[in-house]
Design an enzyme around this catalytic site. Structure first.
Site, PDB file in Angstrom:
ATOM      1  N   ALA A 147       0.831  -1.213   0.000  1.00 27.62           N
ATOM      2  CA  ALA A 147       0.000   0.000   0.000  1.00 27.62           C
ATOM      3  C   ALA A 147       0.866   1.264   0.000  1.00 27.62           C
ATOM      4  CB  ALA A 147      -0.921  -0.014   1.206  1.00 27.62           C
TER       5      ALA A 147
ATOM      6  N   GLU B 286      -0.670   4.847   7.038  1.00 24.95           N
ATOM      7  CA  GLU B 286       0.347   3.941   6.467  1.00 24.95           C
ATOM      8  C   GLU B 286       1.734   4.262   7.024  1.00 24.95           C
ATOM      9  OE1 GLU B 286      -0.188   1.499   4.303  1.00 24.95           O
ATOM     10  OE2 GLU B 286      -2.092   1.952   3.331  1.00 24.95           O
TER      11      GLU B 286
HETATM   12  P1  TGC Z   1       9.676  -4.880  14.353  1.00 24.59           P
HETATM   13  O1  TGC Z   1      10.119  -5.575  15.601  1.00 24.59           O
HETATM   14  O2  TGC Z   1      10.631  -4.001  13.655  1.00 24.59           O
HETATM   15  O3  TGC Z   1       9.131  -5.953  13.308  1.00 24.59           O
HETATM   16  C1  TGC Z   1       8.228  -6.985  13.671  1.00 24.59           C
HETATM   17  C2  TGC Z   1       8.300  -8.052  12.583  1.00 24.59           C
HETATM   18  O4  TGC Z   1       7.815  -7.494  11.357  1.00 24.59           O
HETATM   19  C3  TGC Z   1       8.884  -7.514  10.358  1.00 24.59           C
HETATM   20  N1  TGC Z   1       8.767  -6.269   9.605  1.00 24.59           N
HETATM   21  C4  TGC Z   1       8.305  -6.237   8.358  1.00 24.59           C
HETATM   22  N2  TGC Z   1       7.920  -7.211   7.533  1.00 24.59           N
HETATM   23  C5  TGC Z   1       7.485  -6.856   6.323  1.00 24.59           C
HETATM   24  N3  TGC Z   1       7.441  -5.569   5.931  1.00 24.59           N
HETATM   25  C6  TGC Z   1       7.808  -4.553   6.727  1.00 24.59           C
HETATM   26  N4  TGC Z   1       7.709  -3.276   6.325  1.00 24.59           N
HETATM   27  C7  TGC Z   1       8.275  -4.869   8.013  1.00 24.59           C
HETATM   28  N5  TGC Z   1       8.706  -4.130   9.079  1.00 24.59           N
HETATM   29  C8  TGC Z   1       9.022  -5.015  10.034  1.00 24.59           C
HETATM   30  C9  TGC Z   1      10.155  -7.632  11.145  1.00 24.59           C
HETATM   31  O5  TGC Z   1      11.178  -8.198  10.377  1.00 24.59           O
HETATM   32  C10 TGC Z   1       9.726  -8.535  12.283  1.00 24.59           C
HETATM   33  O6  TGC Z   1       9.628  -9.837  11.785  1.00 24.59           O
HETATM   34  P2  TGC Z   1       9.945 -11.106  12.728  1.00 24.59           P
HETATM   35  O7  TGC Z   1       9.854 -12.284  11.821  1.00 24.59           O
HETATM   36  O8  TGC Z   1      11.332 -10.863  13.272  1.00 24.59           O
HETATM   37  O9  TGC Z   1       8.907 -11.100  13.808  1.00 24.59           O
HETATM   38  O10 TGC Z   1       8.335  -4.108  14.726  1.00 24.59           O
HETATM   39  P3  TGC Z   1       8.084  -2.912  15.710  1.00 24.59           P
HETATM   40  O11 TGC Z   1       7.024  -3.357  16.665  1.00 24.59           O
HETATM   41  O12 TGC Z   1       9.389  -2.399  16.291  1.00 24.59           O
HETATM   42  O13 TGC Z   1       7.429  -1.806  14.750  1.00 24.59           O
HETATM   43  C11 TGC Z   1       8.133  -1.315  13.675  1.00 24.59           C
HETATM   44  C12 TGC Z   1       7.372  -0.182  12.911  1.00 24.59           C
HETATM   45  C13 TGC Z   1       7.231   1.032  13.787  1.00 24.59           C
HETATM   46  C14 TGC Z   1       8.242   0.156  11.738  1.00 24.59           C
HETATM   47  C15 TGC Z   1       6.032  -0.599  12.392  1.00 24.59           C
HETATM   48  O14 TGC Z   1       5.243  -1.158  13.350  1.00 24.59           O
HETATM   49  C16 TGC Z   1       5.288   0.485  11.616  1.00 24.59           C
HETATM   50  O15 TGC Z   1       5.469   0.536  10.415  1.00 24.59           O
HETATM   51  N6  TGC Z   1       4.423   1.356  12.252  1.00 24.59           N
HETATM   52  C17 TGC Z   1       3.519   2.212  11.513  1.00 24.59           C
HETATM   53  C18 TGC Z   1       2.141   1.609  11.562  1.00 24.59           C
HETATM   54  C19 TGC Z   1       1.395   1.780  10.275  1.00 24.59           C
HETATM   55  O16 TGC Z   1       1.937   2.069   9.232  1.00 24.59           O
HETATM   56  N7  TGC Z   1       0.096   1.590  10.324  1.00 24.59           N
HETATM   57  C20 TGC Z   1      -0.709   1.630   9.155  1.00 24.59           C
HETATM   58  C21 TGC Z   1      -2.121   1.128   9.408  1.00 24.59           C
HETATM   59  S1  TGC Z   1      -3.008   0.807   7.926  1.00 24.59           S
HETATM   60  C22 TGC Z   1      -3.384   2.289   7.261  1.00 24.59           C
HETATM   61  O17 TGC Z   1      -2.975   3.299   7.698  1.00 24.59           O
HETATM   62  C23 TGC Z   1      -4.235   2.229   6.068  1.00 24.59           C
HETATM   63  S2  TGC Z   1      -4.689   3.761   5.422  1.00 24.59           S
HETATM   64  C24 TGC Z   1      -5.056   3.221   3.866  1.00 24.59           C
HETATM   65  C25 TGC Z   1      -5.772   4.154   2.989  1.00 24.59           C
HETATM   66  O18 TGC Z   1      -6.881   4.625   3.301  1.00 24.59           O
HETATM   67  O19 TGC Z   1      -5.238   4.356   1.869  1.00 24.59           O
HETATM   68  P1  FAD Z   2       0.287   7.930  17.040  1.00 25.78           P
HETATM   69  O1  FAD Z   2       0.941   6.640  16.789  1.00 25.78           O
HETATM   70  O2  FAD Z   2      -0.346   8.171  18.359  1.00 25.78           O
HETATM   71  O3  FAD Z   2       1.346   9.069  16.751  1.00 25.78           O
HETATM   72  C1  FAD Z   2       1.176  10.427  17.204  1.00 25.78           C
HETATM   73  C2  FAD Z   2       2.476  11.192  16.872  1.00 25.78           C
HETATM   74  O4  FAD Z   2       3.574  10.606  17.600  1.00 25.78           O
HETATM   75  C3  FAD Z   2       2.851  11.109  15.396  1.00 25.78           C
HETATM   76  O5  FAD Z   2       3.377  12.343  14.991  1.00 25.78           O
HETATM   77  C4  FAD Z   2       3.947  10.043  15.364  1.00 25.78           C
HETATM   78  O6  FAD Z   2       4.852  10.224  14.273  1.00 25.78           O
HETATM   79  C5  FAD Z   2       4.613  10.280  16.689  1.00 25.78           C
HETATM   80  N1  FAD Z   2       5.339   9.088  17.193  1.00 25.78           N
HETATM   81  C6  FAD Z   2       4.816   7.875  17.482  1.00 25.78           C
HETATM   82  N2  FAD Z   2       5.808   7.042  17.873  1.00 25.78           N
HETATM   83  C7  FAD Z   2       6.957   7.728  17.825  1.00 25.78           C
HETATM   84  C8  FAD Z   2       8.324   7.434  18.080  1.00 25.78           C
HETATM   85  N3  FAD Z   2       8.722   6.216  18.475  1.00 25.78           N
HETATM   86  N4  FAD Z   2       9.247   8.395  17.899  1.00 25.78           N
HETATM   87  C9  FAD Z   2       8.888   9.631  17.487  1.00 25.78           C
HETATM   88  N5  FAD Z   2       7.613   9.985  17.226  1.00 25.78           N
HETATM   89  C10 FAD Z   2       6.669   9.047  17.378  1.00 25.78           C
HETATM   90  N6  FAD Z   2      -5.403   2.270  10.004  1.00 25.78           N
HETATM   91  C11 FAD Z   2      -5.780   1.002   9.659  1.00 25.78           C
HETATM   92  O7  FAD Z   2      -5.402   0.035  10.296  1.00 25.78           O
HETATM   93  N7  FAD Z   2      -6.605   0.811   8.574  1.00 25.78           N
HETATM   94  C12 FAD Z   2      -7.077   1.832   7.826  1.00 25.78           C
HETATM   95  O8  FAD Z   2      -7.815   1.610   6.849  1.00 25.78           O
HETATM   96  C13 FAD Z   2      -6.715   3.163   8.196  1.00 25.78           C
HETATM   97  N8  FAD Z   2      -7.233   4.218   7.503  1.00 25.78           N
HETATM   98  C14 FAD Z   2      -7.000   5.486   7.967  1.00 25.78           C
HETATM   99  C15 FAD Z   2      -7.679   6.563   7.376  1.00 25.78           C
HETATM  100  C16 FAD Z   2      -7.488   7.854   7.860  1.00 25.78           C
HETATM  101  C17 FAD Z   2      -8.255   8.977   7.252  1.00 25.78           C
HETATM  102  C18 FAD Z   2      -6.568   8.089   8.909  1.00 25.78           C
HETATM  103  C19 FAD Z   2      -6.325   9.473   9.424  1.00 25.78           C
HETATM  104  C20 FAD Z   2      -5.896   7.038   9.487  1.00 25.78           C
HETATM  105  C21 FAD Z   2      -6.107   5.720   9.038  1.00 25.78           C
HETATM  106  N9  FAD Z   2      -5.506   4.622   9.669  1.00 25.78           N
HETATM  107  C22 FAD Z   2      -5.855   3.342   9.312  1.00 25.78           C
HETATM  108  C23 FAD Z   2      -4.685   4.825  10.864  1.00 25.78           C
HETATM  109  C24 FAD Z   2      -3.279   5.328  10.600  1.00 25.78           C
HETATM  110  O9  FAD Z   2      -2.465   4.321  10.084  1.00 25.78           O
HETATM  111  C25 FAD Z   2      -2.724   5.886  11.933  1.00 25.78           C
HETATM  112  O10 FAD Z   2      -3.412   7.105  12.186  1.00 25.78           O
HETATM  113  C26 FAD Z   2      -1.229   6.119  11.891  1.00 25.78           C
HETATM  114  O11 FAD Z   2      -0.525   4.892  11.774  1.00 25.78           O
HETATM  115  C27 FAD Z   2      -0.727   6.870  13.134  1.00 25.78           C
HETATM  116  O12 FAD Z   2      -1.245   6.317  14.299  1.00 25.78           O
HETATM  117  P2  FAD Z   2      -1.956   7.283  15.397  1.00 25.78           P
HETATM  118  O13 FAD Z   2      -2.945   8.110  14.690  1.00 25.78           O
HETATM  119  O14 FAD Z   2      -2.416   6.423  16.505  1.00 25.78           O
HETATM  120  O15 FAD Z   2      -0.797   8.239  15.893  1.00 25.78           O
END
Ligand code: TGC
Ligand code: FAD
Length: 392
Positions: free
Chosen positions: A251, A372
């Protein structure tokens, strides 16, 4: 309706020469659809905080759902650059349109295709590809966004089914979805994926109201209150956080391309306005300060295009690392939001109006730069890749 018709799309470094004829045809057909279906309706939808009618089925008809999913499951079997170009054209229309396609393709179809059983693939993928079924993806929770590994949603093995409890927040298309691919912890505390279907008792999807961003997209919660999930709905092919994070790789890659489309829409509008609008007896485009803005927009769009094309090549060869994808998502989302904000200024007061796309794109991109993985989280991923030190 966008005030200006589509004129010329920037290709300053002749990148088109690196695309195949098929890439260009796909891009043109999505561009035509955006011109006829999205552009005339998007301002009203965003102003009224409503989604475009039948959007998912329309996206299905043009092949924008799961373009890289194999044809035997209803996808188009296309390469990653085609996927990127589709995302770019959709987001030129609106980030909400690209979001709908991203979630359905990369966050719902991708995990079912990669980690699902044969039965799950046959049951869900063709309907998701046609848009008859709408999917959502639940990773984020009220208490855990950037740190999904700490999620609280869990399920227990009850013998003939799983019992699911917890809640997901900020979920794109939650209020509309027929199914949700959700991530929860098993009794050992390991993350696994489950397919939850609308109609399962205890599963609700309340809408999140009053957003100032992505107003043409529905966002909501996924709430699980003792939901009985059939055992065959567990995704058998992955355990651990790498499951949901590998969906995010796909994504985030699509977003890197998509936001170029939003930037292009703002850039093209600003160029045309700067040639037409006169102040002090001259077109504002003849002033150096306005030219600086336009020159920087084109430079940044060109750099983002080149970054994406090479990332697409790496992805086609299965060589794109998560950290490379993070760099592209972070760079390009910031590039686009900066261009949306700065190009709004070129239009002066007119820039705040719905007839022009800048305010809508800028407001949308506030979500895109956050979801993301936030801008700062992606920087930390790059920092970790450079130094080996985890700064989370
Ligand atoms: P960490 O300990 O680093 O990793 C845990 C396990 O995951 C593996 N891994 C990955 N595998 C595939 N792709 C990646 N990008 C990976 N990153 C890490 C890693 O190798 C490990 O594997 P294993 O086998 O050793 O267990 O994990 P952490 O808990 O320290 O977290 C790392 C961090 C902060 C980078 C990660 O959790 C993160 O990317 N946080 C951001 C969360 C996020 O992006 N949320 C998105 C929610 S979905 C969304 O927003 C949809 S919006 C869509 C729309 O409307 O378009
Ligand atoms: P937080 O994690 O609470 O972060 C707050 C602030 O703290 C941010 O500035 C962040 O960068 C900072 N921060 C956090 N950790 C650290 C660190 N270790 N060091 C320094 N700074 C840090 N999620 C889904 O699962 N599915 C979806 O379909 C989806 N759709 C979405 C659609 C919309 C419109 C929006 C707004 C969000 C959506 N999300 C979805 C959620 C989205 O992925 C989260 O909002 C995003 O990952 C950030 O999480 P949070 O909002 O809880 O912020």
């Amino acid at each position: 309706m966008s005030y200006y018709p589509l004129t010329s799309i920037p290709d300053y470094f002749g990148i088109d020469a690196l695309l195949t004829e098929e890439h260009k045809l796909i891009r043109q057909s999505v561009r035509d659809w955006v011109e006829s279906f999205v552009m005339p309706n998007i301002d009203e939808a965003a102003q009224n905080h409503t989604d475009l009618p039948n959007l998912m089925k329309e996206l299905g008809k043009i092949g924008a759902l799961g373009p890289y999913i194999p044809e035997e499951y209803g996808g188009s079997g296309l390469d990653q650059i085609s996927y990127g170009l589709i995302m770019q054209e959709l987001e030129r229309g609106d980030s909400a349109v690209r979001s709908a396609a991203s979630v359905q393709s990369s966050l719902v179809m991708f995990p079912i295709n990669e980690f699902g059983s044969e039965d799950q693939k046959r049951k869900y993928l063709p309907q998701l590809a046609s848009g008859e079924m709408i999917g959502s993806f639940g990773l984020t929770e009220p208490n855990h966004g950037s740190d999904p590994g700490s999620m609280e949603t869990y399920f227990k093995d009850m013998g003939d089914h799983y019992l699911l409890n917890g809640a997901k927040m900020w979920i794109t298309n939650a209020p509309l979805c027929d199914i949700a691919v959700i991530w929860a912890k098993n009794e050992e505390g390991k993350v696994q994926g489950l397919i939850v279907e609308r109609g399962m008792e205890g599963f609700t999807t309340p809408e999140t109201h009053n957003k100032w961003s992505l107003r043409a997209s529905k966002t909501g919660e996924l709430v699980f209150n003792n939901v009985k999930v059939p055992k065959e709905n567990l995704l058998p092919g992955v355990t651990g956080l790498k499951g949901p994070l590998s969906c995010l790789n796909s994504a985030r890659y699509g977003i890197s391309w998509g936001v170029i489309g939003a930037a292009i829409d703002c850039y093209c509008t600003a160029v045309q306005y700067s040639k037409e609008r006169k102040q002090f007896g001259k077109p504002i485009g003849s002033f150096q300060l306005q030219q600086k803005k336009l020159a920087e927009f084109l430079t940044e769009i060109t750099k983002a295009q080149l970054l994406c094309l090479q990332l697409g090549n790496l992805k086609n060869d299965h060589k794109a690392s998560p950290a490379q994808i993070s760099m592209a998502k972070r760079n390009n989302a910031k590039m686009a939001i900066d261009i949306a904000r700065e190009s709004r200024q070129i239009l002066g007061g007119m820039g705040i109006m719905g007839e022009f796309p800048m305010m809508r794109h800028a407001a949308n991109l506030e979500s895109v730069i956050t979801y993301e993985g936030t801008h700062d989280v992606h920087l930390l991923i790059t920092g970790l890749d450079i130094t080996g030190f985890n700064a989370f």
